[in-house]
Motif scaffolding. Sequence first.
Motif, PDB file in Angstrom:
ATOM      1  N   TYR A  92     116.246  47.181  83.660  1.00  0.00           N
ATOM      2  CA  TYR A  92     115.264  46.438  84.454  1.00  0.00           C
ATOM      3  C   TYR A  92     114.955  47.229  85.726  1.00  0.00           C
ATOM      4  O   TYR A  92     115.451  46.930  86.816  1.00  0.00           O
ATOM      5  CB  TYR A  92     115.784  45.040  84.758  1.00  0.00           C
ATOM      6  CG  TYR A  92     115.682  44.107  83.562  1.00  0.00           C
ATOM      7  CD1 TYR A  92     114.502  43.410  83.302  1.00  0.00           C
ATOM      8  CD2 TYR A  92     116.740  43.953  82.688  1.00  0.00           C
ATOM      9  CE1 TYR A  92     114.393  42.561  82.211  1.00  0.00           C
ATOM     10  CE2 TYR A  92     116.648  43.110  81.580  1.00  0.00           C
ATOM     11  CZ  TYR A  92     115.467  42.419  81.360  1.00  0.00           C
ATOM     12  OH  TYR A  92     115.360  41.582  80.257  1.00  0.00           O
ATOM     13  N   ASP A  93     114.132  48.253  85.531  1.00  0.00           N
ATOM     14  CA  ASP A  93     113.801  49.176  86.618  1.00  0.00           C
ATOM     15  C   ASP A  93     112.286  49.342  86.777  1.00  0.00           C
ATOM     16  O   ASP A  93     111.824  50.319  87.355  1.00  0.00           O
ATOM     17  CB  ASP A  93     114.440  50.543  86.343  1.00  0.00           C
ATOM     18  CG  ASP A  93     114.046  51.111  84.970  1.00  0.00           C
ATOM     19  OD1 ASP A  93     113.217  50.482  84.268  1.00  0.00           O
ATOM     20  OD2 ASP A  93     114.553  52.178  84.600  1.00  0.00           O
ATOM     21  N   GLY A  94     111.519  48.399  86.244  1.00  0.00           N
ATOM     22  CA  GLY A  94     110.057  48.532  86.278  1.00  0.00           C
ATOM     23  C   GLY A  94     109.477  48.449  87.669  1.00  0.00           C
ATOM     24  O   GLY A  94     110.001  47.744  88.541  1.00  0.00           O
ATOM     25  N   ALA A 159     107.004  44.793  79.446  1.00  0.00           N
ATOM     26  CA  ALA A 159     105.956  44.307  80.333  1.00  0.00           C
ATOM     27  C   ALA A 159     105.627  42.842  80.076  1.00  0.00           C
ATOM     28  O   ALA A 159     105.901  42.303  78.997  1.00  0.00           O
ATOM     29  CB  ALA A 159     104.703  45.164  80.143  1.00  0.00           C
ATOM     30  N   LEU A 160     105.011  42.217  81.084  1.00  0.00           N
ATOM     31  CA  LEU A 160     104.603  40.817  81.014  1.00  0.00           C
ATOM     32  C   LEU A 160     103.122  40.686  81.315  1.00  0.00           C
ATOM     33  O   LEU A 160     102.579  41.407  82.154  1.00  0.00           O
ATOM     34  CB  LEU A 160     105.378  39.976  82.036  1.00  0.00           C
ATOM     35  CG  LEU A 160     106.902  40.063  82.074  1.00  0.00           C
ATOM     36  CD1 LEU A 160     107.439  39.170  83.180  1.00  0.00           C
ATOM     37  CD2 LEU A 160     107.490  39.674  80.733  1.00  0.00           C
ATOM     38  N   GLY A 166     105.876  42.118  76.134  1.00  0.00           N
ATOM     39  CA  GLY A 166     105.600  43.157  75.148  1.00  0.00           C
ATOM     40  C   GLY A 166     106.315  44.440  75.521  1.00  0.00           C
ATOM     41  O   GLY A 166     106.759  44.612  76.659  1.00  0.00           O
ATOM     42  N   VAL A 167     106.449  45.320  74.539  1.00  0.00           N
ATOM     43  CA  VAL A 167     107.045  46.634  74.764  1.00  0.00           C
ATOM     44  C   VAL A 167     106.053  47.678  74.269  1.00  0.00           C
ATOM     45  O   VAL A 167     105.651  47.649  73.099  1.00  0.00           O
ATOM     46  CB  VAL A 167     108.382  46.801  74.018  1.00  0.00           C
ATOM     47  CG1 VAL A 167     108.993  48.160  74.356  1.00  0.00           C
ATOM     48  CG2 VAL A 167     109.351  45.682  74.374  1.00  0.00           C
ATOM     49  N   TYR A 168     105.657  48.589  75.159  1.00  0.00           N
ATOM     50  CA  TYR A 168     104.689  49.620  74.777  1.00  0.00           C
ATOM     51  C   TYR A 168     105.361  50.613  73.819  1.00  0.00           C
ATOM     52  O   TYR A 168     106.320  51.290  74.203  1.00  0.00           O
ATOM     53  CB  TYR A 168     104.176  50.350  76.013  1.00  0.00           C
ATOM     54  CG  TYR A 168     103.163  49.577  76.823  1.00  0.00           C
ATOM     55  CD1 TYR A 168     101.813  49.886  76.763  1.00  0.00           C
ATOM     56  CD2 TYR A 168     103.556  48.532  77.663  1.00  0.00           C
ATOM     57  CE1 TYR A 168     100.871  49.174  77.512  1.00  0.00           C
ATOM     58  CE2 TYR A 168     102.637  47.813  78.408  1.00  0.00           C
ATOM     59  CZ  TYR A 168     101.297  48.149  78.328  1.00  0.00           C
ATOM     60  OH  TYR A 168     100.376  47.448  79.067  1.00  0.00           O
ATOM     61  N   PRO A 169     104.864  50.726  72.577  1.00  0.00           N
ATOM     62  CA  PRO A 169     105.495  51.643  71.621  1.00  0.00           C
ATOM     63  C   PRO A 169     105.175  53.107  71.890  1.00  0.00           C
ATOM     64  O   PRO A 169     105.870  53.999  71.404  1.00  0.00           O
ATOM     65  CB  PRO A 169     104.922  51.195  70.275  1.00  0.00           C
ATOM     66  CG  PRO A 169     103.614  50.570  70.617  1.00  0.00           C
ATOM     67  CD  PRO A 169     103.783  49.940  71.975  1.00  0.00           C
ATOM     68  N   ARG A 170     104.123  53.360  72.654  1.00  0.00           N
ATOM     69  CA  ARG A 170     103.741  54.727  73.000  1.00  0.00           C
ATOM     70  C   ARG A 170     103.018  54.698  74.332  1.00  0.00           C
ATOM     71  O   ARG A 170     102.602  53.638  74.805  1.00  0.00           O
ATOM     72  CB  ARG A 170     102.833  55.324  71.930  1.00  0.00           C
ATOM     73  CG  ARG A 170     101.503  54.605  71.794  1.00  0.00           C
ATOM     74  CD  ARG A 170     100.719  55.098  70.600  1.00  0.00           C
ATOM     75  NE  ARG A 170      99.397  54.468  70.532  1.00  0.00           N
ATOM     76  CZ  ARG A 170      98.616  54.502  69.457  1.00  0.00           C
ATOM     77  NH1 ARG A 170      99.018  55.137  68.370  1.00  0.00           N
ATOM     78  NH2 ARG A 170      97.441  53.905  69.460  1.00  0.00           N
ATOM     79  N   LEU A 178     104.934  45.742  84.648  1.00  0.00           N
ATOM     80  CA  LEU A 178     106.058  46.493  84.095  1.00  0.00           C
ATOM     81  C   LEU A 178     107.357  46.084  84.788  1.00  0.00           C
ATOM     82  O   LEU A 178     107.506  46.251  85.998  1.00  0.00           O
ATOM     83  CB  LEU A 178     105.833  47.993  84.268  1.00  0.00           C
ATOM     84  CG  LEU A 178     104.492  48.543  83.746  1.00  0.00           C
ATOM     85  CD1 LEU A 178     104.455  50.059  83.891  1.00  0.00           C
ATOM     86  CD2 LEU A 178     104.251  48.124  82.309  1.00  0.00           C
ATOM     87  N   ILE A 179     108.311  45.560  83.979  1.00  0.00           N
ATOM     88  CA  ILE A 179     109.566  45.090  84.570  1.00  0.00           C
ATOM     89  C   ILE A 179     110.775  45.908  84.127  1.00  0.00           C
ATOM     90  O   ILE A 179     111.857  45.756  84.693  1.00  0.00           O
ATOM     91  CB  ILE A 179     109.817  43.603  84.256  1.00  0.00           C
ATOM     92  CG1 ILE A 179     109.974  43.376  82.749  1.00  0.00           C
ATOM     93  CG2 ILE A 179     108.696  42.745  84.832  1.00  0.00           C
ATOM     94  CD1 ILE A 179     110.473  41.977  82.413  1.00  0.00           C
ATOM     95  N   GLY A 180     110.629  46.767  83.117  1.00  0.00           N
ATOM     96  CA  GLY A 180     111.787  47.533  82.669  1.00  0.00           C
ATOM     97  C   GLY A 180     111.412  48.568  81.632  1.00  0.00           C
ATOM     98  O   GLY A 180     110.230  48.755  81.307  1.00  0.00           O
TER      99      GLY A 180
END
Length: 216
Positions: A92-94, A159-160, A166-170, A178-180
């Motif tokens: 959690y470093d976003g 991200a929220l 969601g999680v960016y796959p690329r 962005l939270i992590g």
Amino acid sequence: MSRTAPRALRVGERALLVELAGGEETEAFHAELLRRRAAGELPAVREIVPAARTVLLDGVADPDRLAAELTGWDVGPLPARVDGAIEIPVRYDGPDLAEVAALWGVSVEAAVRIHSAAEFRVAFCGFAPGFGYLTGLGERYEVPRRATPRTAVPAGSVALAGPYTGVYPRSSPGGWQLIGTTDAVLWDTGREPAALLTPGTRVRFTAEGDAPGAGR
């Protein structure tokens, strides 16, 4: 919770588009479709594709019969348990974590605990191969997209936006908060299925490393 009766529309000769109210209602209907198919209670359907407010049934043997049948289904709520959930380790470093915590009215440490304690479910997929729209935080924790999208969001960013995680796959442009970050591989063509997160999949995010609130 009162539910709106689904509306089924013919799409071509062998498909139905089922319109729903969205949110948990759409997720519950999709879950019921999967349950009935697994139990052999659903007429032949080649593919089931959920979206935010619709579910597409493709390759339907008898669309008219199924349309008449499903509008009368009594669909219960989503199950609360997440047995067998995929665990995704997150640092959690976003860069937007502090802003999200402020929007929630909590500390950064509390924001991490809230997110990592939630039970998520992949409502539907889209945007990019491997990108799942996950629900589970509830209305209290909805956040707006960023006023100015980033030109490049790193792969693995957690991200929220709105009601979704969601999680960016690329790496790609994006306006989510962005939270992590995670090292989980969201899309791998050498894997079957290629997507780690498919509709209906249960997910937990686990805080790792020195992330605020990790292990608390």
